[in-house]
Design an enzyme around this catalytic site. Sequence first.
Site, short mmCIF file in Angstrom:
data_model
loop_
_atom_site.label_atom_id
_atom_site.label_comp_id
_atom_site.label_asym_id
_atom_site.label_seq_id
_atom_site.Cartn_x
_atom_site.Cartn_y
_atom_site.Cartn_z
N GLY A 7 15.56 55.97 -5.19
CA GLY A 7 16.99 55.84 -4.91
C GLY A 7 17.46 57.10 -4.22
N LYS A 120 22.43 52.34 -15.60
CA LYS A 120 22.79 51.74 -16.89
C LYS A 120 22.06 50.41 -17.16
CE LYS A 120 27.05 51.94 -15.43
NZ LYS A 120 27.09 52.94 -14.40
N GLY A 149 28.94 60.41 -16.95
CA GLY A 149 28.47 61.30 -15.88
C GLY A 149 28.01 62.67 -16.32
N LYS A 220 28.51 51.06 -21.29
CA LYS A 220 28.37 52.40 -21.88
C LYS A 220 28.48 52.34 -23.40
CE LYS A 220 29.83 54.30 -17.53
NZ LYS A 220 31.00 54.58 -16.69
N1 LIG Z 1 27.51 57.83 -8.16
C1 LIG Z 1 27.82 58.30 -9.39
O1 LIG Z 1 28.70 59.15 -9.54
C2 LIG Z 1 27.07 57.79 -10.60
C3 LIG Z 1 27.35 58.34 -11.86
C4 LIG Z 1 26.62 57.89 -12.96
C5 LIG Z 1 25.67 56.90 -12.81
N2 LIG Z 1 25.44 56.36 -11.57
C6 LIG Z 1 24.38 55.36 -11.43
O2 LIG Z 1 23.30 55.97 -10.75
C7 LIG Z 1 22.63 55.04 -9.91
C8 LIG Z 1 22.64 55.55 -8.49
O3 LIG Z 1 23.98 55.73 -8.08
P1 LIG Z 1 24.36 56.07 -6.56
O4 LIG Z 1 25.82 56.29 -6.55
O5 LIG Z 1 23.44 57.10 -6.03
O6 LIG Z 1 24.05 54.66 -5.88
P2 LIG Z 1 23.89 54.37 -4.31
O7 LIG Z 1 24.60 55.40 -3.51
O8 LIG Z 1 24.24 52.93 -4.11
O9 LIG Z 1 22.32 54.56 -4.04
C9 LIG Z 1 21.36 53.69 -4.52
C10 LIG Z 1 20.05 53.99 -3.84
O10 LIG Z 1 19.05 53.13 -4.40
C11 LIG Z 1 18.27 52.63 -3.30
N3 LIG Z 1 17.59 51.40 -3.68
C12 LIG Z 1 18.06 50.14 -3.81
N4 LIG Z 1 17.08 49.28 -4.14
C13 LIG Z 1 15.93 50.04 -4.21
C14 LIG Z 1 14.58 49.74 -4.50
N5 LIG Z 1 14.17 48.50 -4.76
N6 LIG Z 1 13.69 50.76 -4.49
C15 LIG Z 1 14.07 52.03 -4.20
N7 LIG Z 1 15.34 52.37 -3.91
C16 LIG Z 1 16.27 51.38 -3.94
C17 LIG Z 1 19.27 52.44 -2.18
O11 LIG Z 1 18.55 52.32 -0.96
P3 LIG Z 1 19.28 52.22 0.48
O12 LIG Z 1 19.71 53.65 0.76
O13 LIG Z 1 18.20 51.77 1.39
O14 LIG Z 1 20.41 51.27 0.31
C18 LIG Z 1 20.06 53.75 -2.32
O15 LIG Z 1 19.36 54.78 -1.69
C19 LIG Z 1 23.38 53.71 -10.10
O16 LIG Z 1 22.70 52.96 -11.05
C20 LIG Z 1 24.76 54.15 -10.60
O17 LIG Z 1 25.38 53.16 -11.41
C21 LIG Z 1 26.10 56.80 -10.47
#
Ligand SMILES: NC(=O)c1ccc[n+]([C@@H]2O[C@H](COP(=O)([O-])OP(=O)(O)OC[C@H]3O[C@@H](n4cnc5c(N)ncnc54)[C@H](OP(=O)(O)O)[C@@H]3O)[C@@H](O)[C@H]2O)c1
Length: 333
Positions: A7, A120, A149, A220
């Site tokens: 990711g 999650k 977070g 959560k």
């Molecule tokens: N953002 C926050 O502040 C935050 C806080 C706490 C928890 N989270 C959790 O943390 C996780 C990541 O959050 P994020 O904000 O970074 O999400 P995001 O910006 O949507 O990034 C998700 C990443 O996962 C990649 N991905 C999707 N399917 C995949 C697969 N099969 N194999 C490998 N990579 C894959 C996507 O690829 P592409 O780039 O090619 O689309 C993207 O790079 C989520 O579960 C979110 O709920 C986020």
Amino acid sequence: MDVAILGFGFLGKNLVKYLTIRWDELKRIDPNFKVTAIANSKGYIYDSNGIDLFQLSETQDLTSYSKAPFCFEQAATLIEREFFDCVFELTPTNVKNGEPGLSHIRKSLSRGMNVITANKGPLVLAYNELVSLAKTSDCLLLFEATVAGAVPVFSLVRESLQGDKVIRIQGILNGTTNYILSRMYYEGVSFDIALREAQEKGLTERDFAYDIDGIDAACKVVILANAIMGRKAVLSDVKISGIRGINEEAISLAKKSGYAIKLIGEVEKDLRVSPRLVPLNHPLCVNGTLNSVQFICDIAGEITLVGHGSGKETVSALLNDLYTTLRAQAIKS
Ligand SMILES: NC(=O)c1ccc[n+]([C@@H]2O[C@H](COP(=O)([O-])OP(=O)(O)OC[C@H]3O[C@@H](n4cnc5c(N)ncnc54)[C@H](OP(=O)(O)O)[C@@H]3O)[C@@H](O)[C@H]2O)c1
């Protein structure tokens, strides 16, 4: 330690940035520390000698990284073939079937690889299975970033409340709804306008119902119940009501009596997410996108933590889990 990052979206990119900032310190803790693979949905880059995170930080694009080719193959194949001491699982949350994160975590743990996740979905659907898989494989499964977070919820309980029993947990566990309710309370804007503002600021999930109907907060609650209170809870155990029904009239009535309306997640005998009246001077009563979590313990009494529930601050939780893993690895070897 060889690390894989699955990711490379918002968190993956910010993690890489902060790894470069902490690079010298990480190398002092483990001279062999390197990130050997980074994947997105289309494929991955892999270099057994270590990816140049400084170069990658500049472009933030896996396909334009010049020191290793971009391989158009699924991350699931990568973790089946190569070994990593630690896998960061940072793919999108999916609470329907947990994928792709659930398979990534299952595969990593069953191959003896430590896992750190912010995702999650897999924990909501399969917490007890994954924890027992980690135990059998003698691996760590750390997930500080999944709830509130940057707020150190699980490490606080694990490290600092070892002699206490946590009797109840309650908190503001979703920053988006807190933003909406705070805008309604302090600026007098309607629910629809506050929701639109939250969307424009990129605060909502792709499907905003997930935030405002209380599902994100309920996820959560399930993780807190299982990880801290030793339950075997699933999402359907949580009584959920969201904030769609909160109008200006309800807000102003609460205001007149010295209360704010907050979406509160609770873990006690019952698991619940619902809008509640919270006195303005209560420690949980924080505004904007902030999260707050209160533990009621049998010896320590009440402990309340407040902080950023999302955003780049979340990398703090990922790094803390990484340092925990590095230290555990050092003790093992
Ligand atoms: N953002 C926050 O502040 C935050 C806080 C706490 C928890 N989270 C959790 O943390 C996780 C990541 O959050 P994020 O904000 O970074 O999400 P995001 O910006 O949507 O990034 C998700 C990443 O996962 C990649 N991905 C999707 N399917 C995949 C697969 N099969 N194999 C490998 N990579 C894959 C996507 O690829 P592409 O780039 O090619 O689309 C993207 O790079 C989520 O579960 C979110 O709920 C986020």
